[in-house]
Design a protein around this motif. Structure first.
Motif, PDB file in Angstrom:
ATOM      1  N   VAL A  43     -32.924 -27.598  18.947  1.00 60.36           N
ATOM      2  CA  VAL A  43     -31.989 -28.137  19.936  1.00 60.36           C
ATOM      3  C   VAL A  43     -30.542 -27.748  19.621  1.00 60.36           C
ATOM      4  CG1 VAL A  43     -31.041 -30.286  20.890  1.00 60.36           C
ATOM      5  CG2 VAL A  43     -33.510 -30.047  20.555  1.00 60.36           C
ATOM      6  N   TYR A  44     -30.198 -27.692  18.336  1.00 60.00           N
ATOM      7  CA  TYR A  44     -28.798 -27.513  17.948  1.00 60.00           C
ATOM      8  C   TYR A  44     -28.441 -26.089  17.513  1.00 60.00           C
ATOM      9  CZ  TYR A  44     -27.790 -32.509  18.231  1.00 60.00           C
ATOM     10  OH  TYR A  44     -27.579 -33.793  18.680  1.00 60.00           O
ATOM     11  N   CYS A  45     -29.382 -25.149  17.605  1.00 57.53           N
ATOM     12  CA  CYS A  45     -29.101 -23.792  17.118  1.00 57.53           C
ATOM     13  C   CYS A  45     -28.091 -23.046  17.996  1.00 57.53           C
ATOM     14  CB  CYS A  45     -30.388 -22.985  16.985  1.00 57.53           C
ATOM     15  SG  CYS A  45     -31.229 -22.667  18.543  1.00 57.53           S
ATOM     16  N   ASN A  46     -27.883 -23.500  19.230  1.00 59.83           N
ATOM     17  CA  ASN A  46     -26.948 -22.796  20.123  1.00 59.83           C
ATOM     18  C   ASN A  46     -25.508 -23.271  19.997  1.00 59.83           C
ATOM     19  OD1 ASN A  46     -28.913 -21.102  21.310  1.00 59.83           O
ATOM     20  ND2 ASN A  46     -29.595 -22.790  22.617  1.00 59.83           N
ATOM     21  N   ILE A  47     -25.279 -24.303  19.199  1.00 52.25           N
ATOM     22  CA  ILE A  47     -23.903 -24.730  18.937  1.00 52.25           C
ATOM     23  C   ILE A  47     -23.248 -23.709  18.012  1.00 52.25           C
ATOM     24  CG2 ILE A  47     -22.537 -26.453  17.655  1.00 52.25           C
ATOM     25  CD1 ILE A  47     -24.270 -28.602  18.806  1.00 52.25           C
ATOM     26  N   PRO A  48     -21.994 -23.323  18.264  1.00 49.99           N
ATOM     27  CA  PRO A  48     -21.307 -22.389  17.368  1.00 49.99           C
ATOM     28  C   PRO A  48     -20.847 -23.098  16.087  1.00 49.99           C
ATOM     29  CG  PRO A  48     -19.848 -23.021  19.170  1.00 49.99           C
ATOM     30  CD  PRO A  48     -21.180 -23.648  19.465  1.00 49.99           C
ATOM     31  N   TRP A  49     -21.651 -22.997  15.044  1.00 44.81           N
ATOM     32  CA  TRP A  49     -21.357 -23.695  13.791  1.00 44.81           C
ATOM     33  C   TRP A  49     -20.381 -22.906  12.927  1.00 44.81           C
ATOM     34  CZ3 TRP A  49     -22.786 -28.543  13.639  1.00 44.81           C
ATOM     35  CH2 TRP A  49     -23.901 -28.960  14.365  1.00 44.81           C
ATOM     36  N   ASN A  50     -19.435 -23.608  12.328  1.00 48.14           N
ATOM     37  CA  ASN A  50     -18.518 -22.998  11.363  1.00 48.14           C
ATOM     38  C   ASN A  50     -19.061 -23.048   9.943  1.00 48.14           C
ATOM     39  OD1 ASN A  50     -16.725 -22.464  13.368  1.00 48.14           O
ATOM     40  ND2 ASN A  50     -15.193 -23.962  12.755  1.00 48.14           N
ATOM     41  N   CYS A  68     -30.271 -23.315   9.387  1.00 44.58           N
ATOM     42  CA  CYS A  68     -29.597 -22.215   8.690  1.00 44.58           C
ATOM     43  C   CYS A  68     -30.342 -20.903   8.882  1.00 44.58           C
ATOM     44  CB  CYS A  68     -29.447 -22.545   7.208  1.00 44.58           C
ATOM     45  SG  CYS A  68     -28.218 -23.834   6.875  1.00 44.58           S
ATOM     46  N   ASP A  69     -31.675 -20.956   8.853  1.00 47.09           N
ATOM     47  CA  ASP A  69     -32.465 -19.743   9.095  1.00 47.09           C
ATOM     48  C   ASP A  69     -32.262 -19.233  10.521  1.00 47.09           C
ATOM     49  OD1 ASP A  69     -33.426 -19.868   6.531  1.00 47.09           O
ATOM     50  OD2 ASP A  69     -35.413 -20.623   7.073  1.00 47.09           O
ATOM     51  N   ALA A  70     -32.212 -20.168  11.464  1.00 42.51           N
ATOM     52  CA  ALA A  70     -32.094 -19.781  12.883  1.00 42.51           C
ATOM     53  C   ALA A  70     -30.748 -19.150  13.197  1.00 42.51           C
ATOM     54  CB  ALA A  70     -32.326 -21.008  13.770  1.00 42.51           C
ATOM     55  N   ILE A  71     -29.683 -19.624  12.539  1.00 44.95           N
ATOM     56  CA  ILE A  71     -28.344 -19.117  12.861  1.00 44.95           C
ATOM     57  C   ILE A  71     -27.833 -18.116  11.827  1.00 44.95           C
ATOM     58  CG2 ILE A  71     -27.770 -21.214  14.135  1.00 44.95           C
ATOM     59  CD1 ILE A  71     -26.093 -22.128  11.754  1.00 44.95           C
ATOM     60  N   PRO A 142     -10.237 -26.832  10.359  1.00 40.30           N
ATOM     61  CA  PRO A 142      -9.504 -27.810  11.173  1.00 40.30           C
ATOM     62  C   PRO A 142      -9.995 -27.889  12.614  1.00 40.30           C
ATOM     63  CG  PRO A 142      -8.168 -25.859  10.764  1.00 40.30           C
ATOM     64  CD  PRO A 142      -9.377 -25.726   9.905  1.00 40.30           C
ATOM     65  N   THR A 143     -10.731 -26.857  13.060  1.00 36.31           N
ATOM     66  CA  THR A 143     -11.328 -26.878  14.402  1.00 36.31           C
ATOM     67  C   THR A 143     -12.777 -26.404  14.310  1.00 36.31           C
ATOM     68  OG1 THR A 143     -10.652 -24.607  14.891  1.00 36.31           O
ATOM     69  CG2 THR A 143      -9.114 -26.364  15.500  1.00 36.31           C
ATOM     70  N   GLY A 144     -13.544 -26.691  15.352  1.00 33.85           N
ATOM     71  CA  GLY A 144     -14.916 -26.212  15.418  1.00 33.85           C
ATOM     72  C   GLY A 144     -15.925 -27.236  14.939  1.00 33.85           C
ATOM     73  N   ASN A 145     -17.156 -26.789  14.747  1.00 35.98           N
ATOM     74  CA  ASN A 145     -18.276 -27.680  14.439  1.00 35.98           C
ATOM     75  C   ASN A 145     -18.782 -27.458  13.020  1.00 35.98           C
ATOM     76  OD1 ASN A 145     -18.572 -28.626  17.309  1.00 35.98           O
ATOM     77  ND2 ASN A 145     -19.048 -26.451  17.607  1.00 35.98           N
ATOM     78  N   VAL A 146     -18.908 -28.552  12.287  1.00 39.42           N
ATOM     79  CA  VAL A 146     -19.430 -28.497  10.917  1.00 39.42           C
ATOM     80  C   VAL A 146     -20.561 -29.514  10.788  1.00 39.42           C
ATOM     81  CG1 VAL A 146     -18.928 -28.885   8.478  1.00 39.42           C
ATOM     82  CG2 VAL A 146     -17.251 -27.719   9.927  1.00 39.42           C
ATOM     83  N   LEU A 147     -21.682 -29.065  10.219  1.00 37.46           N
ATOM     84  CA  LEU A 147     -22.835 -29.935   9.998  1.00 37.46           C
ATOM     85  C   LEU A 147     -22.841 -30.408   8.549  1.00 37.46           C
ATOM     86  CD1 LEU A 147     -25.563 -31.164  10.959  1.00 37.46           C
ATOM     87  CD2 LEU A 147     -26.652 -29.034  10.188  1.00 37.46           C
ATOM     88  N   VAL A 148     -23.049 -31.702   8.359  1.00 36.35           N
ATOM     89  CA  VAL A 148     -23.228 -32.289   7.033  1.00 36.35           C
ATOM     90  C   VAL A 148     -24.619 -32.904   6.996  1.00 36.35           C
ATOM     91  CG1 VAL A 148     -22.512 -34.155   5.496  1.00 36.35           C
ATOM     92  CG2 VAL A 148     -20.785 -32.724   6.600  1.00 36.35           C
ATOM     93  N   VAL A 149     -25.457 -32.448   6.069  1.00 37.35           N
ATOM     94  CA  VAL A 149     -26.810 -32.986   5.931  1.00 37.35           C
ATOM     95  C   VAL A 149     -26.845 -33.835   4.664  1.00 37.35           C
ATOM     96  CG1 VAL A 149     -29.273 -32.475   5.870  1.00 37.35           C
ATOM     97  CG2 VAL A 149     -27.708 -30.910   7.049  1.00 37.35           C
ATOM     98  N   SER A 150     -27.066 -35.131   4.842  1.00 36.87           N
ATOM     99  CA  SER A 150     -26.969 -36.052   3.714  1.00 36.87           C
ATOM    100  C   SER A 150     -28.039 -37.136   3.832  1.00 36.87           C
ATOM    101  CB  SER A 150     -25.549 -36.627   3.646  1.00 36.87           C
ATOM    102  OG  SER A 150     -25.353 -37.376   2.476  1.00 36.87           O
ATOM    103  N   HIS A 151     -27.708 -38.336   3.383  1.00 40.88           N
ATOM    104  CA  HIS A 151     -28.689 -39.406   3.199  1.00 40.88           C
ATOM    105  C   HIS A 151     -28.242 -40.693   3.889  1.00 40.88           C
ATOM    106  CE1 HIS A 151     -30.439 -36.938  -0.100  1.00 40.88           C
ATOM    107  NE2 HIS A 151     -29.180 -36.582  -0.255  1.00 40.88           N
TER     108      HIS A 151
END
Length: 212
Positions: A43-50, A68-71, A142-151
């Motif tokens: 679902v989220y692979c099309n977001i432009p991740w920084n 990470c593999d998909a992008i 400072p701009t864009g999309n960042v993913l944090v995978v945590s708990h």
């Protein structure tokens, strides 16, 4: 354009299914947990991740890997994103802890900001180490999309810290089910919570799982 921080909890493990205390314990994802991670990636692979920042535990790495593999992006591992250290409670059930660590358990339930699980971490300590990672992200992206995978606990404490909620109330104010994602936008007036605990990237049968 502003920074958007996506906070993703790892997929299901045996402990997230049973509710046992699991912090520094390092279980694999269950088969369902792996499906949750794959569903997020689809679902989220099309977001432009920084960038993708990940706690260096098996369950978080396995959750981040499909995306990470998909992008084609390398995950950045940070110790500050690890789960709470439950100390002597690791691997134990709540009933066991109530019986064998009664005083510490009551203090932890009453004020976890300053009272740790026996031999473990307070939420103030977790907020302190996690905030260093968030500050790094703000400085680098400072701009864009960042993913944090945590708990579970760490994400709830990060959200409390960002939103000005008492750290001692993180369990009372915010939930983070397995493989749920919350989104915070860093705007002119500071962090703005846009999404809390969303799991609609998963098929219905996975969303129906408790995900504690």
């Amino acid at each position: 354009m502003s920074l958007k921080l996506y906070l993703l909890r790892h997929g299901e493990t045996v402990y997230s299914r049973t509710g046992g205390y699991c912090g520094v314990t390092d279980p694999e994802l269950t088969p369902e947990g792996t499906l949750m991670a794959k569903s997020f990636a689809e679902v989220y692979c099309n977001i432009p991740w920084n960038a993708v920042y990940v706690s260096p535990m098996k369950r978080t790495i396995a959750t981040a890997k499909p995306l990470c593999d998909a992008i084609g992006m390398e995950m950045q591992l940070r110790d500050g994103l690890r789960e709470i250290n439950y100390g002597e409670w690791e691997g134990k059930t709540a009933d066991y802890v109530k019986e064998h660590f009664a005083d510490d358990y009551v203090r932890w339930l009453t004020e976890p900001a300053w009272n740790p699980p026996t031999g473990g971490e307070t939420s103030v300590q977790i907020a302190s180490r996690a905030s260093l990672v968030i500050s790094e992200i703000e400085e680098k992206y400072p701009t864009g999309n960042v993913l944090v995978v945590s708990h579970k606990a760490t994400i709830r404490i990060i959200l409390c810290s960002l939103l000005g909620i008492d750290l001692g109330r993180y369990r009372d104010r915010i939930n983070a089910l397995a493989a749920s994602v919350s989104v915070v936008k860093f705007d002119t007036h500071g962090p703005l919570l846009e999404v809390l605990g969303d799991r609609y990237h998963m098929p219905e049968h996975l969303r129906a799982m408790p995900g504690t």
